[in-house]
Scaffold this motif. Sequence first.
Motif, short mmCIF file in Angstrom:
data_model
loop_
_atom_site.label_atom_id
_atom_site.label_comp_id
_atom_site.label_asym_id
_atom_site.label_seq_id
_atom_site.Cartn_x
_atom_site.Cartn_y
_atom_site.Cartn_z
N ALA A 179 0.85 -1.20 0.00
CA ALA A 179 0.00 0.00 0.00
C ALA A 179 0.88 1.24 0.00
CB ALA A 179 -0.87 0.01 1.25
N ILE A 197 -6.09 4.07 6.05
CA ILE A 197 -5.55 3.48 4.83
C ILE A 197 -6.70 3.37 3.82
CG2 ILE A 197 -3.82 2.12 6.10
CD1 ILE A 197 -5.58 -0.37 5.55
N CYS A 252 -8.07 0.90 0.85
CA CYS A 252 -7.83 -0.48 0.43
C CYS A 252 -8.88 -0.90 -0.60
CB CYS A 252 -7.90 -1.37 1.67
SG CYS A 252 -7.61 -3.10 1.37
N ASN A 305 -9.11 -6.61 -2.82
CA ASN A 305 -7.97 -7.17 -2.08
C ASN A 305 -8.47 -8.17 -1.03
OD1 ASN A 305 -6.22 -5.52 -3.46
ND2 ASN A 305 -5.66 -4.24 -1.72
N HIS A 358 -13.07 1.37 -3.24
CA HIS A 358 -12.16 1.16 -2.11
C HIS A 358 -12.90 1.34 -0.78
CE1 HIS A 358 -9.34 1.71 -5.36
NE2 HIS A 358 -8.33 1.40 -4.57
N ALA A 367 -4.73 -0.35 -7.00
CA ALA A 367 -4.25 0.73 -6.14
C ALA A 367 -5.11 1.99 -6.31
CB ALA A 367 -2.81 1.05 -6.46
#
Lengths: 225, 225
Positions: free
Chosen positions: A30, A45, A47, A51, A127, A164
């Motif tokens: 990350a 964060i 994510c 994932n 995300h 990402a």
Amino acid sequence: MIDFETFFKISYGLYIVSSGDKNSGNGYIANTVFQVTSTPARFVISCNKNNYTSELIQKHKTFSVSVLEINTPSEIFGIFGYKCGKDIDKFKGINIKYGETGVPIVLNSSVAYLEFKLEQAIDMGTHTMFIGELVNAEVLDDTKEPITYEYYRTVKKGFSPKNAPTYIDKAKLEKPRNEIDNKKYECDLCGYIYENSKETIKFNDLPDDWTCPVCGAEKSEFTEI
Amino acid sequence: MIDFETFFKISYGLYIVSSGDKNSGNGYIANTVFQVTSTPARFVISCNKNNYTSELIQKHKTFSVSVLEINTPSEIFGIFGYKCGKDIDKFKGINIKYGETGVPIVLNSSVAYLEFKLEQAIDMGTHTMFIGELVNAEVLDDTKEPITYEYYRTVKKGFSPKNAPTYIDKAKLEKPRNEIDNKKYECDLCGYIYENSKETIKFNDLPDDWTCPVCGAEKSEFTEI
């Protein structure tokens, strides 16, 4: 008008974010980690929902962040950045310790780690932003510098994978070039593209033991595109 | 156990986050800026509720991020990092342009800027996380490198002010020292502390035209503590 080159002006580090427990754990590379508040010490964060680690964070309500050092080998980026924990056991052969919360923490190439209890998960479409309250943090090696995303991108020639937050479709950055040899070779494993027009050595002239600078795949695993 | 030195292993850039309009605008120095999603391009910042800019973002539903360059002068950090926009007009003498949304954008010492429409504000206690959807972004100077928080901290000897998400109470970092001269001098303006035990030149031996490395205050504005 949005110039996507501006995205490269935002500074990031590079980390392995892990979750799970002794039975099933996983981690991924990350860059999007920052501190949100000082009291209490909270970090956030971002994510990707695809994932596997994202599922584990939702389930175990805990995650760890290992801060990677500047000389982190390509294999670490290959395993944690471009492979999926649903297909392989990413922790095989990796030096793991388990935190106070039971979360796995990657120690390889790490200058420090931070361990969090999940406080909040915020849906951001593709995300999830996970907010963690810090429960434990330790410096592992004070002699080594943390790697930055800028260093990874310019010196190691890495780029953000599709999952990402900072992924950029290369077509958006492409500019016309006048060079004769515009051949491109894509790594079947991680998607890294070797472009003859941007390199001093043509792909075919690279030695046979040359490996992908991003994931460490062999030269034979590249396909001309 | 939490070792606060780990906080310095997280990489950040340094930015001026601005909001408001032509009549009243303000900006502050931020390090906590990152991209949350790629599609759409969304970014998040963490902003102290006491910041005047925080009020302006809530009111005008827009903000801009100027990416500071490596040689940003101390005065810029002094104005935007250690003074309050309720007390002074921070934009006086500053080169401002107004974006598509009408938001002010600081151009001084900026390599690029990004302009956002506010999408969501998330309460984090002392801070608010503002999520912005990118509407406009431009590179201003591609020859200059963005400054990193690490560079600011180690080379320019700056530190996070009290309102920053990354503020650390210095008492938490203090280690016992055996040096004879432990005198400390605090900048009345920004709180920067000059410690004789950590410097090669004693405070009293500094030239009279020496200025605070963080905010540019004169030597006479320091008080022994």
